[in-house]
Design an enzyme around this catalytic site. Structure first.
Site, PDB file in Angstrom:
ATOM      1  N   ASP A 251       1.976   1.735   8.611  1.00  0.00           N
ATOM      2  CA  ASP A 251       0.927   1.199   7.725  1.00  0.00           C
ATOM      3  C   ASP A 251      -0.391   0.973   8.451  1.00  0.00           C
ATOM      4  O   ASP A 251      -1.153   0.079   8.099  1.00  0.00           O
ATOM      5  CB  ASP A 251       1.373  -0.128   7.061  1.00  0.00           C
ATOM      6  CG  ASP A 251       2.743  -0.016   6.429  1.00  0.00           C
ATOM      7  OD1 ASP A 251       2.980   0.980   5.727  1.00  0.00           O
ATOM      8  OD2 ASP A 251       3.582  -0.911   6.656  1.00  0.00           O
TER       9      ASP A 251
ATOM     10  N   LYS B  91      -2.884   5.562   8.510  1.00  0.00           N
ATOM     11  CA  LYS B  91      -2.854   6.968   8.962  1.00  0.00           C
ATOM     12  C   LYS B  91      -3.326   7.908   7.864  1.00  0.00           C
ATOM     13  O   LYS B  91      -3.961   8.916   8.132  1.00  0.00           O
ATOM     14  CB  LYS B  91      -1.424   7.364   9.359  1.00  0.00           C
ATOM     15  CG  LYS B  91      -0.903   6.622  10.563  1.00  0.00           C
ATOM     16  CD  LYS B  91       0.532   6.999  10.867  1.00  0.00           C
ATOM     17  CE  LYS B  91       1.496   6.579   9.795  1.00  0.00           C
ATOM     18  NZ  LYS B  91       1.660   5.125   9.634  1.00  0.00           N
TER      19      LYS B  91
ATOM     20  N   GLY C 103       4.540   6.028   2.937  1.00  0.00           N
ATOM     21  CA  GLY C 103       3.581   6.013   1.845  1.00  0.00           C
ATOM     22  C   GLY C 103       2.177   5.965   2.373  1.00  0.00           C
ATOM     23  O   GLY C 103       1.749   4.951   2.901  1.00  0.00           O
ATOM     24  N   HIS C 104       1.496   7.087   2.277  1.00  0.00           N
ATOM     25  CA  HIS C 104       0.091   7.104   2.683  1.00  0.00           C
ATOM     26  C   HIS C 104      -0.770   6.834   1.461  1.00  0.00           C
ATOM     27  O   HIS C 104      -0.517   7.374   0.400  1.00  0.00           O
ATOM     28  CB  HIS C 104      -0.309   8.489   3.172  1.00  0.00           C
ATOM     29  CG  HIS C 104       0.222   8.825   4.517  1.00  0.00           C
ATOM     30  ND1 HIS C 104       0.361   7.910   5.528  1.00  0.00           N
ATOM     31  CD2 HIS C 104       0.609   9.999   5.027  1.00  0.00           C
ATOM     32  CE1 HIS C 104       0.837   8.516   6.591  1.00  0.00           C
ATOM     33  NE2 HIS C 104       1.004   9.782   6.314  1.00  0.00           N
TER      34      HIS C 104
ATOM     35  N   GLN D 110       5.409   6.369   9.348  1.00  0.00           N
ATOM     36  CA  GLN D 110       5.837   5.129  10.024  1.00  0.00           C
ATOM     37  C   GLN D 110       5.053   4.944  11.344  1.00  0.00           C
ATOM     38  O   GLN D 110       3.908   5.367  11.409  1.00  0.00           O
ATOM     39  CB  GLN D 110       7.353   5.116  10.263  1.00  0.00           C
ATOM     40  CG  GLN D 110       8.149   4.954   8.979  1.00  0.00           C
ATOM     41  CD  GLN D 110       8.713   6.251   8.444  1.00  0.00           C
ATOM     42  OE1 GLN D 110       8.906   7.211   9.162  1.00  0.00           O
ATOM     43  NE2 GLN D 110       8.968   6.294   7.164  1.00  0.00           N
TER      44      GLN D 110
HETATM   45  P1  GDP Z   1      -0.424   4.530   6.355  1.00  0.00           P
HETATM   46  O1  GDP Z   1       0.998   4.607   5.913  1.00  0.00           O
HETATM   47  O2  GDP Z   1      -0.538   4.375   7.834  1.00  0.00           O
HETATM   48  O3  GDP Z   1      -1.271   5.626   5.806  1.00  0.00           O
HETATM   49  O4  GDP Z   1      -1.003   3.178   5.781  1.00  0.00           O
HETATM   50  P2  GDP Z   1      -1.061   2.693   4.257  1.00  0.00           P
HETATM   51  O5  GDP Z   1      -1.667   3.731   3.424  1.00  0.00           O
HETATM   52  O6  GDP Z   1       0.243   2.132   3.831  1.00  0.00           O
HETATM   53  O7  GDP Z   1      -2.000   1.443   4.411  1.00  0.00           O
HETATM   54  C1  GDP Z   1      -3.276   1.573   4.606  1.00  0.00           C
HETATM   55  C2  GDP Z   1      -4.007   0.782   3.542  1.00  0.00           C
HETATM   56  O8  GDP Z   1      -5.201   0.344   4.084  1.00  0.00           O
HETATM   57  C3  GDP Z   1      -4.401   1.630   2.347  1.00  0.00           C
HETATM   58  O9  GDP Z   1      -4.469   0.823   1.199  1.00  0.00           O
HETATM   59  C4  GDP Z   1      -5.796   2.130   2.721  1.00  0.00           C
HETATM   60  O10 GDP Z   1      -6.603   2.457   1.608  1.00  0.00           O
HETATM   61  C5  GDP Z   1      -6.330   0.945   3.453  1.00  0.00           C
HETATM   62  N1  GDP Z   1      -7.273   1.237   4.535  1.00  0.00           N
HETATM   63  C6  GDP Z   1      -7.246   2.268   5.422  1.00  0.00           C
HETATM   64  N2  GDP Z   1      -8.246   2.144   6.319  1.00  0.00           N
HETATM   65  C7  GDP Z   1      -8.905   0.998   5.984  1.00  0.00           C
HETATM   66  C8  GDP Z   1     -10.007   0.305   6.551  1.00  0.00           C
HETATM   67  O11 GDP Z   1     -10.603   0.700   7.548  1.00  0.00           O
HETATM   68  N3  GDP Z   1     -10.381  -0.860   5.951  1.00  0.00           N
HETATM   69  C9  GDP Z   1      -9.755  -1.367   4.855  1.00  0.00           C
HETATM   70  N4  GDP Z   1     -10.183  -2.509   4.341  1.00  0.00           N
HETATM   71  N5  GDP Z   1      -8.699  -0.729   4.288  1.00  0.00           N
HETATM   72  C10 GDP Z   1      -8.282   0.418   4.855  1.00  0.00           C
END
Ligand code: GDP
Length: 431
Positions: free
Chosen positions: A16, A19, A43-44, A227
């Site tokens: 999370d 990515k 889940g991206h 992950q």
């Molecule tokens: P992933 O699995 O690593 O892709 O992470 P997730 O998608 O589960 O979580 C990332 C969350 O943070 C999503 O809701 C994104 O839209 C949000 N997000 C990503 N980068 C940023 C950021 O720089 N700032 C903020 N406030 N939200 C972000």
């Protein structure tokens, strides 16, 4: 840096890290985007001009026309979920066709995997791992036990039925003996899977051949990790981990591209730390400071909606991830979430039974006892969401970033200052 091989994007913490957004940005500059491990438990979330896309199995490159998206052999695949994702993307106007390839070697998540996942967790009480109940762990277990069923088997229906009958004979005995559950019926399962197989047919390919051909032609390949390193089956906080190699080490086994095809490892790291599910978390904040990070950062799971546990940046854990992945550069995300803090603590060492520890312990009991040694950094107390160049960031924000990259010996490549594609600062692009 201009790598000769592909770029591998890895989560540095417990997943999370954001990515999805970084992969989305890099996908624009790639020809091929590949998932190599995990399954629909990932889940991206990618936000494109205000429209939100949550991708579980399909690589984020699908949002960029002209990119080839590959689900590699290391992924465990639930066909129902894949097809639902295809339908949802098409419903939102995204083309899905020849731009998606699914490995014929990928293992299938079967209904008994999901059932056993749930029943197994329910019986664990306090020792619960906190899985997403999507059958991922049981599917990988069957892969290792050699009773798994692969995507390619679906196209030989009698062989598929044979494999299913064999697996089900064992699973039904377990279901009855351990859980008093009625048996699952092979024929009903076979009918559903064979119907899905017909719909999946256009996507299924020998992705080992496909990917090696793309690499040989000099195509720019992006490996999309799901992950994070601390959830890696070998190097994470075992047993509170996922069932695959979620770090750069998983790329070759999960794609059939040799290790020398990885040119650069980009570690995506959140400016603080979060964790979903159970297991030790030395910098966890259980009071109002943690609640504040959760609310500002929207720290709720993309797949399950579960609230994430939140805490300060843990440089000891991140150093471990740098080591095992050979991380060349960082993309620091969610820096804006820290905008209104006066002080930002960072964990630089652990204290365990009076001893100072700077290496990440393999022993989960030691990690559970670890108390963070914190060093405080002054905050910037202003919104940074409008920053587009590194020099637009307040001095305190730059100092914070530089302190992290310096102590970890890793170059800073990107900084994310908001959810949207545009809210990104590229410090030193490797592509
Ligand atoms: P992933 O699995 O690593 O892709 O992470 P997730 O998608 O589960 O979580 C990332 C969350 O943070 C999503 O809701 C994104 O839209 C949000 N997000 C990503 N980068 C940023 C950021 O720089 N700032 C903020 N406030 N939200 C972000």
């Amino acid at each position: 840096m201009k790598p000769t091989g592909g770029i591998c994007v890895i989560g540095v913490q417990w997943g999370d890290e954001g990515k999805g957004k970084i992969v989305d940005w890099l996908a624009e500059r790639s020809d091929v985007v590949v998932r190599y491990q995990g399954g629909g438990n990932a889940g991206h979330t990618v936000v494109v001009r205000g429209q939100k896309f949550v991708l579980h199995l399909i690589p984020s490159g699908i949002l960029h026309p002209g990119r080839l998206n590959v689900i590699g052999n290391g992924v465990v695949l639930d066909p129902e979920q894949l097809l639902a994702e295809v339908d949802e993307l098409r419903g939102k106007g995204v083309a899905v066709g020849r731009n998606l390839a699914v490995s014929n070697r990928a293992h299938l998540v079967m209904p008994y995997h999901k059932l056993l996942d749930r029943l197994g967790e329910e019986g664990q009480g306090e020792a619960k791992i906190g899985t997403t109940n999507r059958g991922i762990g049981p599917c990988y277990a069957d892969k290792a036990a050699r009773i798994g069923i692969r995507v390619g088997d679906l196209y030989h229906p009698s062989y598929f039925r044979e494999r299913l009958a064999r697996a089900l004979a064992e699973k039904n005995r377990i279901l009855r003996a351990l859980y008093g559950h009625p048996p699952l019926r092979a024929e009903a399962i076979a009918e559903r899977y064979l119907a899905w197989a017909r719909r999946m047919r256009p996507f299924v390919a020998d992705t080992v051949e496909l990917l090696n051909a793309q690499a040989a032609r000099g195509k720019r390949i992006l490996f999309e990790g799901a992950q994070g390193t601390l959830l890696d089956l070998d190097f994470g906080t075992y047993p509170f981990v996922t069932s695959s190699n979620a770090d750069a080490c998983g790329v070759s086994a999960g794609t059939g591209l040799p290790p020398k095809r990885i040119g650069c490892v980009l570690g995506v790291v959140k400016a603080y730390t979060t964790r979903v599910g159970s297991g030790p978390f030395p910098t966890e904040l259980t009071g109002p400071e943690g609640d504040r990070l959760r609310e500002r950062g929207g720290e709720y799971g993309a797949t399950t909606g579960r609230p994430r546990r939140c805490g300060w940046f843990d440089a000891v854990a991140v150093r471990h991830a740098v080591l095992v992945n050979g991380i060349d550069a960082f993309a620091v995300t969610k820096l804006d979430v820290l905008d209104d803090l006066a002080e930002i603590p960072v964990c630089t060492a652990y204290r365990v039974r009076g001893r100072r520890l700077t290496t990440f312990p393999a022993d989960i009991r030691t990690l559970a006892e670890a108390k963070p040694v914190l060093t405080s950094h002054p905050g910037w107390r202003t919104s940074i969401r409008g920053a587009r160049r590194y020099r637009d960031l307040p001095v305190a924000a730059r100092r914070y970033l530089e302190s992290l990259t310096r102590q970890l010996g890793v170059r800073l490549e990107m900084v994310s200052v908001g959810k949207d594609r545009e809210e990104t600062i590229v410090v030193d692009a490797c592509r």
